[in-house]
Write a protein that holds these residues in place. Structure first.
Motif, PDB file in Angstrom:
ATOM      1  N   LYS A  70      20.566 -36.610 -42.067  1.00 22.30           N
ATOM      2  CA  LYS A  70      21.474 -36.658 -40.916  1.00 22.30           C
ATOM      3  C   LYS A  70      20.827 -37.324 -39.708  1.00 22.30           C
ATOM      4  CE  LYS A  70      24.370 -32.660 -42.119  1.00 22.30           C
ATOM      5  NZ  LYS A  70      23.807 -32.311 -43.436  1.00 22.30           N
ATOM      6  N   ALA A  71      19.528 -37.154 -39.536  1.00 15.92           N
ATOM      7  CA  ALA A  71      18.842 -37.815 -38.424  1.00 15.92           C
ATOM      8  C   ALA A  71      18.863 -39.329 -38.589  1.00 15.92           C
ATOM      9  CB  ALA A  71      17.406 -37.312 -38.323  1.00 15.92           C
ATOM     10  N   PHE A  72      18.785 -39.814 -39.837  1.00 17.45           N
ATOM     11  CA  PHE A  72      18.846 -41.259 -40.083  1.00 17.45           C
ATOM     12  C   PHE A  72      20.261 -41.785 -39.849  1.00 17.45           C
ATOM     13  CE2 PHE A  72      15.654 -40.228 -43.705  1.00 17.45           C
ATOM     14  CZ  PHE A  72      14.680 -39.910 -42.771  1.00 17.45           C
ATOM     15  N   THR A  73      21.255 -41.078 -40.395  1.00 19.95           N
ATOM     16  CA  THR A  73      22.643 -41.496 -40.203  1.00 19.95           C
ATOM     17  C   THR A  73      22.996 -41.507 -38.723  1.00 19.95           C
ATOM     18  OG1 THR A  73      23.286 -40.650 -42.374  1.00 19.95           O
ATOM     19  CG2 THR A  73      25.039 -40.916 -40.747  1.00 19.95           C
ATOM     20  N   ALA A  74      22.554 -40.492 -37.982  1.00 19.01           N
ATOM     21  CA  ALA A  74      22.834 -40.440 -36.543  1.00 19.01           C
ATOM     22  C   ALA A  74      22.209 -41.618 -35.820  1.00 19.01           C
ATOM     23  CB  ALA A  74      22.317 -39.127 -35.966  1.00 19.01           C
ATOM     24  N   THR A  75      20.998 -41.996 -36.203  1.00 21.57           N
ATOM     25  CA  THR A  75      20.350 -43.156 -35.571  1.00 21.57           C
ATOM     26  C   THR A  75      21.144 -44.420 -35.852  1.00 21.57           C
ATOM     27  OG1 THR A  75      18.191 -42.088 -35.787  1.00 21.57           O
ATOM     28  CG2 THR A  75      18.196 -44.463 -35.407  1.00 21.57           C
ATOM     29  N   ASP A 247      20.304 -34.947 -25.551  1.00 23.26           N
ATOM     30  CA  ASP A 247      21.071 -34.086 -24.644  1.00 23.26           C
ATOM     31  C   ASP A 247      21.895 -33.134 -25.504  1.00 23.26           C
ATOM     32  OD1 ASP A 247      22.360 -32.923 -22.540  1.00 23.26           O
ATOM     33  OD2 ASP A 247      23.726 -34.590 -22.169  1.00 23.26           O
ATOM     34  N   ALA A 248      21.277 -32.038 -25.887  1.00 22.89           N
ATOM     35  CA  ALA A 248      21.838 -31.162 -26.908  1.00 22.89           C
ATOM     36  C   ALA A 248      22.757 -30.106 -26.300  1.00 22.89           C
ATOM     37  CB  ALA A 248      20.713 -30.490 -27.683  1.00 22.89           C
ATOM     38  N   VAL A 249      23.975 -30.030 -26.819  1.00 27.15           N
ATOM     39  CA  VAL A 249      24.918 -28.995 -26.399  1.00 27.15           C
ATOM     40  C   VAL A 249      24.422 -27.658 -26.936  1.00 27.15           C
ATOM     41  CG1 VAL A 249      27.312 -28.212 -26.492  1.00 27.15           C
ATOM     42  CG2 VAL A 249      26.794 -30.670 -26.455  1.00 27.15           C
ATOM     43  N   PRO A 250      24.335 -26.618 -26.099  1.00 28.63           N
ATOM     44  CA  PRO A 250      23.815 -25.330 -26.577  1.00 28.63           C
ATOM     45  C   PRO A 250      24.650 -24.748 -27.716  1.00 28.63           C
ATOM     46  CG  PRO A 250      23.892 -25.381 -24.179  1.00 28.63           C
ATOM     47  CD  PRO A 250      24.625 -26.595 -24.651  1.00 28.63           C
ATOM     48  N   ILE A 251      23.950 -24.215 -28.702  1.00 29.35           N
ATOM     49  CA  ILE A 251      24.617 -23.473 -29.773  1.00 29.35           C
ATOM     50  C   ILE A 251      24.087 -22.047 -29.868  1.00 29.35           C
ATOM     51  CG2 ILE A 251      25.197 -25.515 -31.122  1.00 29.35           C
ATOM     52  CD1 ILE A 251      22.795 -25.008 -32.872  1.00 29.35           C
ATOM     53  N   ARG A 261      19.995 -34.365 -33.893  1.00 29.39           N
ATOM     54  CA  ARG A 261      18.729 -33.696 -33.611  1.00 29.39           C
ATOM     55  C   ARG A 261      18.997 -32.281 -33.131  1.00 29.39           C
ATOM     56  NH1 ARG A 261      17.907 -38.218 -35.057  1.00 29.39           N
ATOM     57  NH2 ARG A 261      16.121 -39.582 -34.660  1.00 29.39           N
ATOM     58  N   ILE A 262      18.229 -31.327 -33.633  1.00 26.87           N
ATOM     59  CA  ILE A 262      18.210 -29.970 -33.101  1.00 26.87           C
ATOM     60  C   ILE A 262      17.152 -29.940 -32.010  1.00 26.87           C
ATOM     61  CG2 ILE A 262      17.776 -27.551 -33.667  1.00 26.87           C
ATOM     62  CD1 ILE A 262      18.442 -28.450 -36.640  1.00 26.87           C
ATOM     63  N   VAL A 263      17.493 -29.413 -30.837  1.00 26.70           N
ATOM     64  CA  VAL A 263      16.588 -29.419 -29.693  1.00 26.70           C
ATOM     65  C   VAL A 263      16.431 -27.986 -29.196  1.00 26.70           C
ATOM     66  CG1 VAL A 263      16.104 -30.364 -27.412  1.00 26.70           C
ATOM     67  CG2 VAL A 263      17.368 -31.739 -29.090  1.00 26.70           C
ATOM     68  N   SER A 264      15.168 -27.541 -29.038  1.00 31.53           N
ATOM     69  CA  SER A 264      14.913 -26.183 -28.585  1.00 31.53           C
ATOM     70  C   SER A 264      15.225 -26.047 -27.104  1.00 31.53           C
ATOM     71  CB  SER A 264      13.457 -25.807 -28.848  1.00 31.53           C
ATOM     72  OG  SER A 264      12.575 -26.609 -28.067  1.00 31.53           O
ATOM     73  N   ARG A 265      15.509 -24.806 -26.699  1.00 29.55           N
ATOM     74  CA  ARG A 265      15.806 -24.488 -25.304  1.00 29.55           C
ATOM     75  C   ARG A 265      14.966 -23.282 -24.903  1.00 29.55           C
ATOM     76  NH1 ARG A 265      20.772 -22.388 -24.677  1.00 29.55           N
ATOM     77  NH2 ARG A 265      21.154 -23.349 -22.641  1.00 29.55           N
ATOM     78  N   ARG A 272      12.086 -31.074 -31.098  1.00 29.88           N
ATOM     79  CA  ARG A 272      13.219 -31.799 -31.669  1.00 29.88           C
ATOM     80  C   ARG A 272      13.015 -31.842 -33.178  1.00 29.88           C
ATOM     81  NH1 ARG A 272      12.160 -36.743 -27.515  1.00 29.88           N
ATOM     82  NH2 ARG A 272      12.915 -35.740 -25.594  1.00 29.88           N
ATOM     83  N   SER A 273      14.036 -31.496 -33.915  1.00 30.55           N
ATOM     84  CA  SER A 273      13.808 -31.319 -35.342  1.00 30.55           C
ATOM     85  C   SER A 273      15.076 -31.542 -36.142  1.00 30.55           C
ATOM     86  CB  SER A 273      13.288 -29.898 -35.614  1.00 30.55           C
ATOM     87  OG  SER A 273      14.304 -28.937 -35.362  1.00 30.55           O
ATOM     88  N   HIS A 274      14.896 -31.585 -37.448  1.00 26.54           N
ATOM     89  CA  HIS A 274      15.991 -31.425 -38.396  1.00 26.54           C
ATOM     90  C   HIS A 274      15.410 -30.983 -39.723  1.00 26.54           C
ATOM     91  CE1 HIS A 274      20.005 -31.593 -39.926  1.00 26.54           C
ATOM     92  NE2 HIS A 274      20.441 -32.102 -38.797  1.00 26.54           N
ATOM     93  N   GLY A 275      16.014 -29.979 -40.318  1.00 23.91           N
ATOM     94  CA  GLY A 275      15.596 -29.507 -41.617  1.00 23.91           C
ATOM     95  C   GLY A 275      16.564 -29.943 -42.696  1.00 23.91           C
TER      96      GLY A 275
END
Length: 449
Positions: A70-75, A247-251, A261-265, A272-275
């Motif tokens: 998903k990180a590649f597709t998003a890029t 700019d990650a919307v909080p979840i 990208r998953i981004v910590s808060r 910044r990560s993706h599993g």
């Protein structure tokens, strides 16, 4: 030695730790890489890439990546936006009950599509058609739900605006410009390098896996190339687009989801990560921007325990203050249900017609579930932030798709005036018995009796 780290000797025990983690969790192999700035500073591999022929894993071994894809597709989507081929905020083509979702909403898993996966382990067409589940379950932009269908839509969009197969596009426009040579895309690895055989949680080899959403999970690469991608992909995008990606919307209190990208808060270093996880794959890609570091841990087992142990060990050294809560986007903590004793009856909507469902909420925290004309089953019930009732029962939804390999029934329902409404899910709980099945979401409405 890792140049620039405060404690370069702290990873001296990495080999012993990884060997122990593989043995403790029954994982065949792991490949680990760390990049600092724009170069690899550590590559290690452990265990057997193929148990049957005793082939060892090496730094050159290619692994399936599952949702790291998903990180590649998003890029690729963001690159197409930078080139004027698409607008991140223009509705995608198609007819939907609400306004069509935008690429930005799909990238953030806020496009309104439900969770879904389908896997097929034989030749011929996929027996489960993703289009039967390609329906919005909420208005786009209103809430987070991790959805492979949304990324399938994004892959289709990239192919339409570039005129290229997504795998070719990812290789030619992202991996090759970054000097990364191991990338592959598809149900099998198309390159010539050594490939890690995939294994179930109890050690059985997987055959070739086909899926209806390759843009969400069909990439292959070495750990070194995944770590370098995490550090260098930023050079492909315009600064404003890169800022939007992060700019990650909080979840949750600890996490947000940006554009792939998953981004910590909150407290601790920004992560910044993706599993990724599916049959025979458990992977993780992490970037720590303030340390100019990235990490990739790739394993060839469905069980994520070895992956998580190795990630925790590495990150504890490389990014003090790291927590596993920095990584998992599927966060909906459970609590006791507040629903009192009552009876409800209604239907599960499927493409083959409605299936009768009755439930009885008991006084002891359990729910009695009866599907169609089958016998009732009493199971524990909980609630969560999103749902007033959550139940998992060993009941077979009697549809052609669900009977293939999805023998469990999940219910997630909200209390509304005079009814419970939400969804019923057919799925398989892991792969210790056979292979991983499909995850199929259906609307469900029950009325008070």
């Amino acid at each position: 030695m890792l140049n620039g780290l405060d404690a370069p000797d702290a990873l001296d025990g990495l080999d012993e730790f990884c060997a122990r983690a593989l043995a403790e969790h029954g994982c065949a192999s792991a490949s680990v890489a760390v990049a600092e700035r724009d170069r690899l500073v550590l590559t290690r591999a452990y265990g057997r890439a193929n148990v049957a022929d005793r082939r060892p894993a090496t730094a050159e071994t290619v692994y399936g990546l599952a949702s790291v894809t998903k990180a590649f597709t998003a890029t690729a989507v963001c690159l197409a936006a930078d080139e004027g081929l698409l607008d991140l905020d223009a509705p995608i083509p198609g007819s939907f009950p609400w306004t069509a979702p935008t690429p930005r909403q799909l990238l953030q898993h806020r496009g309104g599509f439900p969770a879904f996966y389908n896997f097929h382990y034989g030749a011929g067409p996929l027996p489960i058609d993703i289009d039967r589940y390609r329906t919005l379950v909420r208005e786009p932009g209103t809430d987070f739900e991790y959805s492979n269908i949304g990324y399938h839509e994004l892959g289709t969009l990239v192919e339409a605006v570039t005129g290229q197969d997504l795998g070719d596009h990812l290789r030619e426009r992202i991996f090759e410009p970054l000097g990364l040579t191991s990338f592959g895309y598809g149900p099998t690895y198309p390159g010539a390098g050594p490939v890690a055989q995939r294994y179930s949680a109890d050690g059985r080899a997987y055959t070739t896996c086909f899926t209806g959403h390759p843009a969400a999970g069909a990439a292959w690469a070495t750990a070194g190339d995944v770590a370098l991608f995490a550090r260098t992909a930023s050079r492909l995008l315009r600064p404003a687009t890169l800022a939007a990606m992060h700019d990650a919307v909080p979840i949750s209190e600890r996490l947000g989801y940006g554009l792939g990208r998953i981004v910590s808060r909150g407290a601790g270093p920004v992560i910044r990560s993706h599993g990724g996880g599916m049959g025979g794959i458990a992977t993780m890609m992490i970037e720590v921007p303030e340390r100019e570091l990235s990490v990739a841990v790739l394993t060839n087992s469905t069980d994520k325990a070895a992956r998580d142990a190795i990630v925790g060990h590495l990150m504890g050294v490389l990014a003090p203050g790291f927590s596993g809560d920095h990584l998992n986007p599927v966060t909906d903590e459970t609590r006791p249900t507040a629903l009192t004793q009552s009876e409800w009856a209604g239907e599960i909507g499927t493409s083959e017609g409605d299936v009768p469902l009755r439930i009885r909420i008991l006084a002891d925290g359990r729910v009695e579930v009866r599907l169609a004309e089958g016998p009732p089953v009493a199971v524990p019930a909980v609630a969560s932030r999103r749902w007033d009732l959550r139940v998992t029962a060993p009941l077979q939804l009697p549809t052609t798709d669900a009977r293939l390999n999805s023998p469990c029934l999940g219910l997630e329902l909200r209390a509304e005036p005079g009814r419970l409404a939400g969804r019923a899910t057919a799925f398989k709980d892991g792969d210790r018995d056979g292979r991983l099945g499909a995850y199929l979401v259906h609307p469900c409405v029950l009325r008070s009796r």
